[in-house]
Design a protein around this motif. Sequence first.
Motif, PDB file in Angstrom:
ATOM      1  N   VAL A 288      11.725  15.273   2.302  1.00 15.50           N
ATOM      2  CA  VAL A 288      11.852  14.725   0.962  1.00 15.50           C
ATOM      3  C   VAL A 288      10.458  14.662   0.332  1.00 15.50           C
ATOM      4  CG1 VAL A 288      11.680  12.308   1.736  1.00 15.50           C
ATOM      5  CG2 VAL A 288      12.817  12.822  -0.407  1.00 15.50           C
ATOM      6  N   THR A 289      10.389  15.032  -0.942  1.00 16.68           N
ATOM      7  CA  THR A 289       9.133  14.831  -1.666  1.00 16.68           C
ATOM      8  C   THR A 289       9.242  13.494  -2.366  1.00 16.68           C
ATOM      9  OG1 THR A 289       9.838  15.856  -3.746  1.00 16.68           O
ATOM     10  CG2 THR A 289       8.906  17.316  -2.059  1.00 16.68           C
ATOM     11  N   LEU A 290       8.139  12.790  -2.452  1.00 19.88           N
ATOM     12  CA  LEU A 290       8.163  11.526  -3.173  1.00 19.88           C
ATOM     13  C   LEU A 290       6.784  11.148  -3.673  1.00 19.88           C
ATOM     14  CD1 LEU A 290       7.973   8.499  -0.957  1.00 19.88           C
ATOM     15  CD2 LEU A 290       8.983  10.470   0.117  1.00 19.88           C
ATOM     16  N   PHE A 291       6.805  10.377  -4.731  1.00 19.65           N
ATOM     17  CA  PHE A 291       5.604   9.798  -5.311  1.00 19.65           C
ATOM     18  C   PHE A 291       5.829   8.299  -5.301  1.00 19.65           C
ATOM     19  CE2 PHE A 291       3.261   7.911  -8.787  1.00 19.65           C
ATOM     20  CZ  PHE A 291       2.018   8.506  -8.709  1.00 19.65           C
ATOM     21  N   VAL A 292       4.916   7.568  -4.666  1.00 20.03           N
ATOM     22  CA  VAL A 292       5.027   6.112  -4.611  1.00 20.03           C
ATOM     23  C   VAL A 292       3.829   5.529  -5.338  1.00 20.03           C
ATOM     24  CG1 VAL A 292       5.099   4.073  -3.121  1.00 20.03           C
ATOM     25  CG2 VAL A 292       6.267   6.166  -2.421  1.00 20.03           C
TER      26      VAL A 292
ATOM     27  N   ARG B  69      -4.311   7.448  -0.076  1.00 19.64           N
ATOM     28  CA  ARG B  69      -4.089   6.447  -1.124  1.00 19.64           C
ATOM     29  C   ARG B  69      -5.076   6.753  -2.240  1.00 19.64           C
ATOM     30  NH1 ARG B  69      -5.000  -0.043  -0.331  1.00 19.64           N
ATOM     31  NH2 ARG B  69      -4.593  -0.657  -2.490  1.00 19.64           N
ATOM     32  N   GLN B  70      -4.546   6.882  -3.443  1.00 16.06           N
ATOM     33  CA  GLN B  70      -5.395   7.143  -4.594  1.00 16.06           C
ATOM     34  C   GLN B  70      -5.239   6.005  -5.594  1.00 16.06           C
ATOM     35  OE1 GLN B  70      -3.819  11.428  -4.715  1.00 16.06           O
ATOM     36  NE2 GLN B  70      -5.814  11.551  -5.741  1.00 16.06           N
TER      37      GLN B  70
ATOM     38  N   ASP C 244      -2.152   2.137  -7.863  1.00 17.64           N
ATOM     39  CA  ASP C 244      -2.382   2.691  -6.527  1.00 17.64           C
ATOM     40  C   ASP C 244      -1.212   3.629  -6.265  1.00 17.64           C
ATOM     41  OD1 ASP C 244      -4.727   1.362  -5.732  1.00 17.64           O
ATOM     42  OD2 ASP C 244      -3.599  -0.410  -5.121  1.00 17.64           O
ATOM     43  N   TYR C 245      -1.491   4.814  -5.720  1.00 16.19           N
ATOM     44  CA  TYR C 245      -0.400   5.748  -5.508  1.00 16.19           C
ATOM     45  C   TYR C 245      -0.663   6.681  -4.333  1.00 16.19           C
ATOM     46  CZ  TYR C 245      -3.290   9.080  -8.211  1.00 16.19           C
ATOM     47  OH  TYR C 245      -4.297   9.880  -8.664  1.00 16.19           O
TER      48      TYR C 245
ATOM     49  N   GLU D 165       0.842  -1.186   0.000  1.00 19.01           N
ATOM     50  CA  GLU D 165       0.000   0.000   0.000  1.00 19.01           C
ATOM     51  C   GLU D 165       0.881   1.240   0.000  1.00 19.01           C
ATOM     52  OE1 GLU D 165      -3.132   0.019   2.901  1.00 19.01           O
ATOM     53  OE2 GLU D 165      -3.378  -2.160   2.727  1.00 19.01           O
ATOM     54  N   PRO D 166       0.833   2.020  -1.083  1.00 17.36           N
ATOM     55  CA  PRO D 166       1.732   3.173  -1.204  1.00 17.36           C
ATOM     56  C   PRO D 166       1.593   4.189  -0.079  1.00 17.36           C
ATOM     57  CG  PRO D 166       0.121   3.144  -2.986  1.00 17.36           C
ATOM     58  CD  PRO D 166      -0.048   1.885  -2.232  1.00 17.36           C
ATOM     59  N   ASN D 167       0.386   4.437   0.392  1.00 19.89           N
ATOM     60  CA  ASN D 167       0.234   5.423   1.472  1.00 19.89           C
ATOM     61  C   ASN D 167       0.872   4.924   2.763  1.00 19.89           C
ATOM     62  OD1 ASN D 167      -1.988   3.528   1.539  1.00 19.89           O
ATOM     63  ND2 ASN D 167      -2.971   4.854   3.043  1.00 19.89           N
ATOM     64  N   GLN D 168       0.824   3.616   3.004  1.00 19.95           N
ATOM     65  CA  GLN D 168       1.466   3.075   4.202  1.00 19.95           C
ATOM     66  C   GLN D 168       2.989   3.185   4.101  1.00 19.95           C
ATOM     67  OE1 GLN D 168      -0.137   2.285   7.023  1.00 19.95           O
ATOM     68  NE2 GLN D 168      -1.936   3.010   5.909  1.00 19.95           N
ATOM     69  N   MET D 169       3.513   3.026   2.893  1.00 21.74           N
ATOM     70  CA  MET D 169       4.952   3.206   2.691  1.00 21.74           C
ATOM     71  C   MET D 169       5.346   4.647   3.020  1.00 21.74           C
ATOM     72  SD  MET D 169       5.640   1.206  -0.863  1.00 21.74           S
ATOM     73  CE  MET D 169       4.600  -0.188  -1.285  1.00 21.74           C
ATOM     74  N   VAL D 170       4.570   5.592   2.515  1.00 17.93           N
ATOM     75  CA  VAL D 170       4.881   7.014   2.744  1.00 17.93           C
ATOM     76  C   VAL D 170       4.700   7.368   4.215  1.00 17.93           C
ATOM     77  CG1 VAL D 170       4.303   9.388   2.113  1.00 17.93           C
ATOM     78  CG2 VAL D 170       4.301   7.617   0.361  1.00 17.93           C
TER      79      VAL D 170
END
Length: 173
Positions: A43-47, A96-97, A58-59, A21-26
Amino acid sequence: ASLVMAVTRSLFRNIAAHTAEPNQMVIGINESLSDNNETNMFVTLFVGVLDLTTGCLDYSNAGHDMPLLLVDDEVVVLACDPNIPAGVMSDWTYTRQQIQLKKGTAIFLYTDGLNEAEDINHQQFEMERVIETAKTSSSRPQELISAMNAAVRQFVGDAEQSDDLTMFAIKFM
């Protein structure tokens, strides 16, 4: 800054081994970077996690420039919730989108060194030029990056590079 990037990379690898899950990573990266952050580094990031069989992306975005989608001879800015960069504030809930990609869609990601690249008069390349270059380019990842690189180099001319510039493109087939 390079130390923060190295730490972020290690955190990402560790966290991604335990969740898709990308939001959980962030969220995990943010919590670690926010802890005892007296220097206020962020840091800015897009996962993004792309299901290669279905095209479901999923991002989660942490203050990064919004990616471009190139599909059917159209360039679209991927809608991203306005989350803050990682490391700024603990306990931030990153969203999470999800989007369904069509076959043949290219995803173009870049650092702000692209749209904020400056010429000798300190004029910026800006998003309008990024989008226009994408519109007139191939959606093949290497050709897209080459075209963007050529356009920004031509714009900047002899000006000294003012920021790092990283680009990444993939195509869902």
